[in-house]
Design a protein around this motif. Structure first.
Motif, PDB file in Angstrom:
ATOM      1  N   LEU A  85     -25.809 -94.904  63.373  1.00 26.57           N
ATOM      2  CA  LEU A  85     -24.875 -94.582  62.296  1.00 26.57           C
ATOM      3  C   LEU A  85     -24.468 -93.118  62.372  1.00 26.57           C
ATOM      4  N   VAL A  86     -25.430 -92.257  62.570  1.00 25.01           N
ATOM      5  CA  VAL A  86     -25.149 -90.820  62.658  1.00 25.01           C
ATOM      6  C   VAL A  86     -24.249 -90.521  63.847  1.00 25.01           C
ATOM      7  N   SER A  87     -24.537 -91.158  64.983  1.00 29.95           N
ATOM      8  CA  SER A  87     -23.718 -90.962  66.183  1.00 29.95           C
ATOM      9  C   SER A  87     -22.281 -91.409  65.940  1.00 29.95           C
ATOM     10  N   ASN A  88     -22.118 -92.523  65.241  1.00 30.68           N
ATOM     11  CA  ASN A  88     -20.771 -93.021  64.944  1.00 30.68           C
ATOM     12  C   ASN A  88     -20.015 -92.072  64.007  1.00 30.68           C
ATOM     13  N   LEU A  89     -20.725 -91.524  63.043  1.00 29.79           N
ATOM     14  CA  LEU A  89     -20.090 -90.583  62.115  1.00 29.79           C
ATOM     15  C   LEU A  89     -19.653 -89.306  62.839  1.00 29.79           C
ATOM     16  N   ILE A  90     -20.499 -88.826  63.716  1.00 26.62           N
ATOM     17  CA  ILE A  90     -20.155 -87.628  64.487  1.00 26.62           C
ATOM     18  C   ILE A  90     -18.908 -87.876  65.312  1.00 26.62           C
ATOM     19  N   SER A  91     -18.841 -89.060  65.928  1.00 23.07           N
ATOM     20  CA  SER A  91     -17.678 -89.413  66.733  1.00 23.07           C
ATOM     21  C   SER A  91     -16.433 -89.567  65.862  1.00 23.07           C
ATOM     22  N   GLN A  92     -16.579 -90.231  64.713  1.00 24.02           N
ATOM     23  CA  GLN A  92     -15.447 -90.472  63.815  1.00 24.02           C
ATOM     24  C   GLN A  92     -14.803 -89.170  63.358  1.00 24.02           C
ATOM     25  N   PHE A  93     -15.622 -88.174  63.048  1.00 23.99           N
ATOM     26  CA  PHE A  93     -15.108 -86.916  62.501  1.00 23.99           C
ATOM     27  C   PHE A  93     -14.971 -85.814  63.546  1.00 23.99           C
ATOM     28  N   GLY A  94     -15.285 -86.155  64.794  1.00 23.13           N
ATOM     29  CA  GLY A  94     -15.226 -85.130  65.831  1.00 23.13           C
ATOM     30  C   GLY A  94     -16.103 -83.947  65.467  1.00 23.13           C
ATOM     31  N   ALA A  95     -17.314 -84.258  64.978  1.00 25.35           N
ATOM     32  CA  ALA A  95     -18.158 -83.245  64.349  1.00 25.35           C
ATOM     33  C   ALA A  95     -19.200 -82.636  65.276  1.00 25.35           C
ATOM     34  N   GLU A  96     -19.068 -82.828  66.556  1.00 31.78           N
ATOM     35  CA  GLU A  96     -20.092 -82.346  67.482  1.00 31.78           C
ATOM     36  C   GLU A  96     -20.392 -80.860  67.313  1.00 31.78           C
ATOM     37  N   GLY A  97     -19.375 -80.066  67.014  1.00 29.46           N
ATOM     38  CA  GLY A  97     -19.575 -78.625  66.906  1.00 29.46           C
ATOM     39  C   GLY A  97     -19.702 -78.113  65.484  1.00 29.46           C
ATOM     40  N   PHE A  98     -19.911 -78.999  64.523  1.00 32.89           N
ATOM     41  CA  PHE A  98     -19.932 -78.596  63.122  1.00 32.89           C
ATOM     42  C   PHE A  98     -21.314 -78.154  62.629  1.00 32.89           C
ATOM     43  N   PHE A  99     -22.349 -78.467  63.399  1.00 35.79           N
ATOM     44  CA  PHE A  99     -23.719 -78.285  62.913  1.00 35.79           C
ATOM     45  C   PHE A  99     -24.289 -76.910  63.239  1.00 35.79           C
ATOM     46  N   THR A 100     -25.166 -76.440  62.358  1.00 34.95           N
ATOM     47  CA  THR A 100     -25.920 -75.221  62.623  1.00 34.95           C
ATOM     48  C   THR A 100     -27.055 -75.560  63.595  1.00 34.95           C
ATOM     49  N   PRO A 101     -27.718 -74.561  64.165  1.00 34.98           N
ATOM     50  CA  PRO A 101     -28.837 -74.855  65.079  1.00 34.98           C
ATOM     51  C   PRO A 101     -29.925 -75.724  64.446  1.00 34.98           C
ATOM     52  N   LYS A 102     -30.305 -75.453  63.218  1.00 32.49           N
ATOM     53  CA  LYS A 102     -31.353 -76.258  62.582  1.00 32.49           C
ATOM     54  C   LYS A 102     -30.871 -77.687  62.323  1.00 32.49           C
ATOM     55  N   GLU A 103     -29.616 -77.826  61.949  1.00 35.92           N
ATOM     56  CA  GLU A 103     -29.066 -79.168  61.728  1.00 35.92           C
ATOM     57  C   GLU A 103     -28.993 -79.938  63.033  1.00 35.92           C
ATOM     58  N   GLN A 104     -28.560 -79.271  64.091  1.00 36.10           N
ATOM     59  CA  GLN A 104     -28.453 -79.924  65.390  1.00 36.10           C
ATOM     60  C   GLN A 104     -29.816 -80.419  65.852  1.00 36.10           C
ATOM     61  N   ALA A 105     -30.845 -79.603  65.648  1.00 36.84           N
ATOM     62  CA  ALA A 105     -32.199 -80.007  66.038  1.00 36.84           C
ATOM     63  C   ALA A 105     -32.650 -81.230  65.250  1.00 36.84           C
ATOM     64  N   PHE A 106     -32.321 -81.274  63.966  1.00 36.12           N
ATOM     65  CA  PHE A 106     -32.710 -82.412  63.133  1.00 36.12           C
ATOM     66  C   PHE A 106     -31.949 -83.670  63.531  1.00 36.12           C
ATOM     67  N   VAL A 107     -30.649 -83.542  63.728  1.00 29.67           N
ATOM     68  CA  VAL A 107     -29.827 -84.696  64.095  1.00 29.67           C
ATOM     69  C   VAL A 107     -30.303 -85.301  65.413  1.00 29.67           C
ATOM     70  N   GLY A 108     -30.717 -84.463  66.331  1.00 28.01           N
ATOM     71  CA  GLY A 108     -31.135 -84.954  67.643  1.00 28.01           C
ATOM     72  C   GLY A 108     -32.594 -85.341  67.743  1.00 28.01           C
ATOM     73  N   ASN A 109     -33.331 -85.216  66.647  1.00 28.58           N
ATOM     74  CA  ASN A 109     -34.772 -85.500  66.662  1.00 28.58           C
ATOM     75  C   ASN A 109     -35.030 -86.963  66.312  1.00 28.58           C
ATOM     76  N   PRO A 110     -35.516 -87.767  67.265  1.00 29.55           N
ATOM     77  CA  PRO A 110     -35.745 -89.188  66.980  1.00 29.55           C
ATOM     78  C   PRO A 110     -36.992 -89.435  66.134  1.00 29.55           C
ATOM     79  N   VAL A 111     -37.833 -88.427  66.000  1.00 28.17           N
ATOM     80  CA  VAL A 111     -39.083 -88.607  65.250  1.00 28.17           C
ATOM     81  C   VAL A 111     -39.199 -87.542  64.150  1.00 28.17           C
ATOM     82  N   ALA A 112     -38.126 -87.340  63.410  1.00 24.16           N
ATOM     83  CA  ALA A 112     -38.149 -86.368  62.318  1.00 24.16           C
ATOM     84  C   ALA A 112     -39.210 -86.742  61.294  1.00 24.16           C
ATOM     85  N   THR A 113     -39.883 -85.749  60.767  1.00 24.60           N
ATOM     86  CA  THR A 113     -40.931 -86.006  59.781  1.00 24.60           C
ATOM     87  C   THR A 113     -40.330 -86.485  58.467  1.00 24.60           C
TER      88      THR A 113
END
Length: 234
Positions: A85-113
């Motif tokens: 779902l998150v990947s689809n939203l990023i694609s829909q909004f062309g949001a790849e470059g919208f995230f801060t470093p901490k957000e990018q790390a969270f979005v890409g973390n498959p095992v977030a706490t």
């Protein structure tokens, strides 16, 4: 009468400008205090004023739109942990470059706490502040309950990034500063209650207050801090 020197003239202008700025800040504080009194929210008389329009940073509409989109997406990740779902939203909004470093790390973390997910799920409140600032919502309302996530998501679903940019109309800086001053004083009341082992006063919701304070401080460029480093001093 002797004419004043040019230096004296400039000095007087600087004094007038300083007095005007102080008047602006004090008037804003007075309006916030009156609102707190009306709601029965405790306040501290000597809590300082915040920035004036001249001292604050004016974000661009593009910055605010992209921040709103990024915040909704990280909140969705926090709420659902659904990577597709998150990947689809990023694609829909062309949001790849919208995230801060901490957000990018969270979005890409498959095992977030669970704690990280809970923390980021509250970013809906920041997104709501951004959409209010862009005039998709008429009123912020009191920070006594979470924002209407379904309505906010509906707005984003109906408009892509380009549509949001076309429809957005960033509020005057004075409106953003008024909201920032008021939330600053709400947050003082919430923090004071917590320190003294009491419930948040007047029905305020602590997490909502903090998240909105965070977002509004970013909007006005508090201390020159960028999103990952925003502080909510009281």
């Amino acid at each position: 009468m002797m004419r004043r020197s040019f230096l004296g003239f400039l000095t007087s202008l600087a004094f007038i400008g300083s007095a005007d700025a102080e008047g602006e800040a004090e008037a804003r504080k007075a309006a916030s205090t009156a609102q707190l009194k009306k709601e029965g929210v405790p306040f501290m008389d000597h809590l300082p004023t915040i920035e004036t329009a001249a001292e604050s940073r004016r974000r661009t509409t593009d910055e605010v739109v992209k921040r709103a989109i990024a915040l909704v997406i990280v909140a969705v990740k926090g709420e659902t942990n659904d990577r597709n779902l998150v990947s689809n939203l990023i694609s829909q909004f062309g949001a790849e470059g919208f995230f801060t470093p901490k957000e990018q790390a969270f979005v890409g973390n498959p095992v977030a706490t669970g704690q990280d997910r809970a923390n980021f799920s509250w970013r809906y409140e920041g997104a709501f502040v951004m959409l209010w600032a862009l005039q998709f919502f008429e009123d912020l309302g009191r920070p006594d309950k979470p924002c209407d996530v379904s309505r906010m998501v509906s707005i984003l679903r109906d408009l892509d990034t380009e549509g949001l940019l076309k429809r957005a109309n960033l509020r005057p800086q004075s409106d953003l500063l008024d909201a920032a001053d008021l939330i600053y004083r709400y947050n003082w009341a919430v923090v004071d209650a917590r320190v003294n082992g009491k419930a948040a006063p007047a029905g305020l919701e602590q997490d909502v207050v903090v998240e909105r304070h965070y977002a509004l401080n970013w909007l006005i460029g508090y201390m020159g801090q960028e999103w990952d480093d925003i502080s909510t001093d009281t």
